[in-house]
Design a protein around this motif. Structure first.
Motif, PDB file in Angstrom:
ATOM      1  N   GLY A  62       0.752  -1.252   0.000  1.00 56.16           N
ATOM      2  CA  GLY A  62       0.000   0.000   0.000  1.00 56.16           C
ATOM      3  C   GLY A  62       0.776   1.291   0.000  1.00 56.16           C
ATOM      4  O   GLY A  62       0.478   2.173  -0.789  1.00 56.16           O
ATOM      5  N   VAL A  63       1.760   1.463   0.877  1.00 54.17           N
ATOM      6  CA  VAL A  63       2.355   2.790   1.056  1.00 54.17           C
ATOM      7  C   VAL A  63       3.816   2.865   0.631  1.00 54.17           C
ATOM      8  O   VAL A  63       4.461   3.894   0.832  1.00 54.17           O
ATOM      9  N   PHE A  64       4.351   1.807   0.019  1.00 53.13           N
ATOM     10  CA  PHE A  64       5.728   1.829  -0.449  1.00 53.13           C
ATOM     11  C   PHE A  64       5.775   2.235  -1.914  1.00 53.13           C
ATOM     12  O   PHE A  64       4.917   1.854  -2.713  1.00 53.13           O
ATOM     13  N   ALA A  65       6.808   3.004  -2.266  1.00 54.70           N
ATOM     14  CA  ALA A  65       6.988   3.409  -3.652  1.00 54.70           C
ATOM     15  C   ALA A  65       7.231   2.173  -4.517  1.00 54.70           C
ATOM     16  O   ALA A  65       7.995   1.284  -4.132  1.00 54.70           O
ATOM     17  N   PRO A  66       6.591   2.099  -5.684  1.00 52.00           N
ATOM     18  CA  PRO A  66       6.763   0.910  -6.541  1.00 52.00           C
ATOM     19  C   PRO A  66       8.220   0.596  -6.854  1.00 52.00           C
ATOM     20  O   PRO A  66       8.619  -0.575  -6.875  1.00 52.00           O
ATOM     21  N   GLY A 172      -0.853   5.773  -1.909  1.00 51.16           N
ATOM     22  CA  GLY A 172       0.062   5.471  -0.824  1.00 51.16           C
ATOM     23  C   GLY A 172       0.878   6.659  -0.369  1.00 51.16           C
ATOM     24  O   GLY A 172       1.045   6.890   0.839  1.00 51.16           O
ATOM     25  N   CYS A 173       1.397   7.434  -1.310  1.00 49.36           N
ATOM     26  CA  CYS A 173       2.212   8.588  -0.939  1.00 49.36           C
ATOM     27  C   CYS A 173       1.363   9.653  -0.255  1.00 49.36           C
ATOM     28  O   CYS A 173       1.775  10.241   0.752  1.00 49.36           O
ATOM     29  N   ARG A 194       9.944   4.852   3.073  1.00 50.90           N
ATOM     30  CA  ARG A 194       8.968   4.224   2.175  1.00 50.90           C
ATOM     31  C   ARG A 194       9.316   4.410   0.704  1.00 50.90           C
ATOM     32  O   ARG A 194       8.551   4.016  -0.168  1.00 50.90           O
ATOM     33  N   GLY A 195      10.477   5.011   0.432  1.00 48.84           N
ATOM     34  CA  GLY A 195      11.018   4.996  -0.921  1.00 48.84           C
ATOM     35  C   GLY A 195      10.538   6.074  -1.869  1.00 48.84           C
ATOM     36  O   GLY A 195      10.792   5.993  -3.074  1.00 48.84           O
ATOM     37  N   TRP A 196       9.878   7.121  -1.354  1.00 50.91           N
ATOM     38  CA  TRP A 196       9.353   8.161  -2.238  1.00 50.91           C
ATOM     39  C   TRP A 196      10.400   9.248  -2.456  1.00 50.91           C
ATOM     40  O   TRP A 196      11.093   9.650  -1.518  1.00 50.91           O
ATOM     41  N   SER A 197      10.483   9.753  -3.671  1.00 52.63           N
ATOM     42  CA  SER A 197      11.413  10.838  -3.969  1.00 52.63           C
ATOM     43  C   SER A 197      10.851  12.161  -3.443  1.00 52.63           C
ATOM     44  O   SER A 197       9.650  12.272  -3.136  1.00 52.63           O
ATOM     45  N   GLU A 198      11.701  13.169  -3.357  1.00 51.07           N
ATOM     46  CA  GLU A 198      11.239  14.493  -2.934  1.00 51.07           C
ATOM     47  C   GLU A 198      10.189  15.027  -3.894  1.00 51.07           C
ATOM     48  O   GLU A 198       9.217  15.674  -3.477  1.00 51.07           O
TER      49      GLU A 198
END
Length: 295
Positions: A62-66, A172-173, A194-198
């Protein structure tokens, strides 16, 4: 019954969470030959589903960057198969609990029957991680079985939480940005965890701002705070279906029996506060659930 569901989460999540924060548990990936903690995390969390592909894993988590999930899966399965990962996950979690609370071996006898009944009677439809973990609960080791049962319960709540987020129109983000803006998770680390970019994080914040959920400084608005609480209440409502098969007295007895166990874990300082799972510290005794509250 929603208050019971929240209390059940508070007294079971720390038992499950040793698998993320205990030092031996954190070494699972390295022990299996995987590349670092996160490859071990994604492999162990999704292993109950089998050798799942990254698109499906991203959807159920759900909330992790692909792209973060795709760095770990399916590569992990060429190094360690799901069955091997699950065996290692369960044995390390059981050892962690025994180190923290040696008396848990005896206490498990009281806890296992009601937890097993909850898990057996809960509905599995549209709850993939719950259903997959439920199939793993038949274990001879009482502490390992206890850990697997509370893990299965937390995945039931997790499946419910993602259903609520989807119903509220949050990806998710966006869900993480709102949780950080409302102070539920640590904003300074959760994006990278969680792996999301800025850029992805900023775009999600802009989308929430256009909906009136966050302000120009990145904090939650009053509307955003109400939305976040509505999400938790809806999650409690769906998670409360776990308790439909237990009478009031048995629910109260189970919560009472779990409280000293979770306090022993918290006293061992295994879990950090604040933490990325949004678990609060139980500084005071749990408030007694409202007797006879509606399901």
């Amino acid at each position: 019954m929603e208050l019971h569901a929240r209390s059940l989460w508070l007294v079971t999540e720390p038992l499950h969470a040793v698998c993320y924060f205990d030092e031996e548990c954190r070494g699972l990936g390295k022990a299996l030959g995987l590349k670092g903690f996160w490859m071990g995390y994604f492999a162990s969390r999704t292993a109950p589903l089998g050798a799942v592909e990254p698109a499906a894993a991203t959807a159920v988590l759900g909330v992790f960057a692909p792209q973060m999930v795709a760095r770990a899966l399916p590569a992990a399965w060429s190094i360690a198969g799901p069955t091997h990962v699950l065996d290692e996950r369960g044995s390390r979690a059981a050892r962690a609990l025994r180190r923290i609370g040696p008396e848990l071996e005896r206490g498990a006898a009281e806890l296992l029957p009601p937890l097993q009944k909850i898990v057996d009677d809960a509905p599995a439809l549209a709850r993939p991680l719950f259903a997959a973990n439920r199939a793993l609960c038949d274990q001879a080791d009482p502490v390992g079985r206890l850990w697997q049962l509370v893990t299965t319960l937390r995945e039931f709540r997790g499946d419910a939480h993602l259903a609520v987020l989807a119903d509220e129109g949050l990806d998710g983000c966006e869900a993480l940005v709102l949780a950080a803006a409302s102070g539920r998770v640590p904003e300074d680390t959760i994006r990278q965890d969680r792996g999301w970019s800025e850029e992805e994080w900023g775009a999600a914040a802009d989308r929430l701002r256009s909906r009136g959920l966050v302000d120009t400084r990145g904090g939650a608005t009053e509307h955003g705070l109400r939305e976040r609480e509505r999400i938790e209440q809806a999650t409690d409502r769906l998670a409360a279906r776990l308790l439909n098969s237990l009478p009031e007295a048995e629910i109260q007895a189970l919560l009472h029996a779990l409280e000293p166990v979770v306090r022993r874990i918290l006293a061992a300082d295994v879990l950090p506060f604040p933490n990325p799972i949004g678990l609060p510290h139980l500084d005071d005794p749990l408030p007694p659930p409202t007797v006879g509250d509606a399901p």
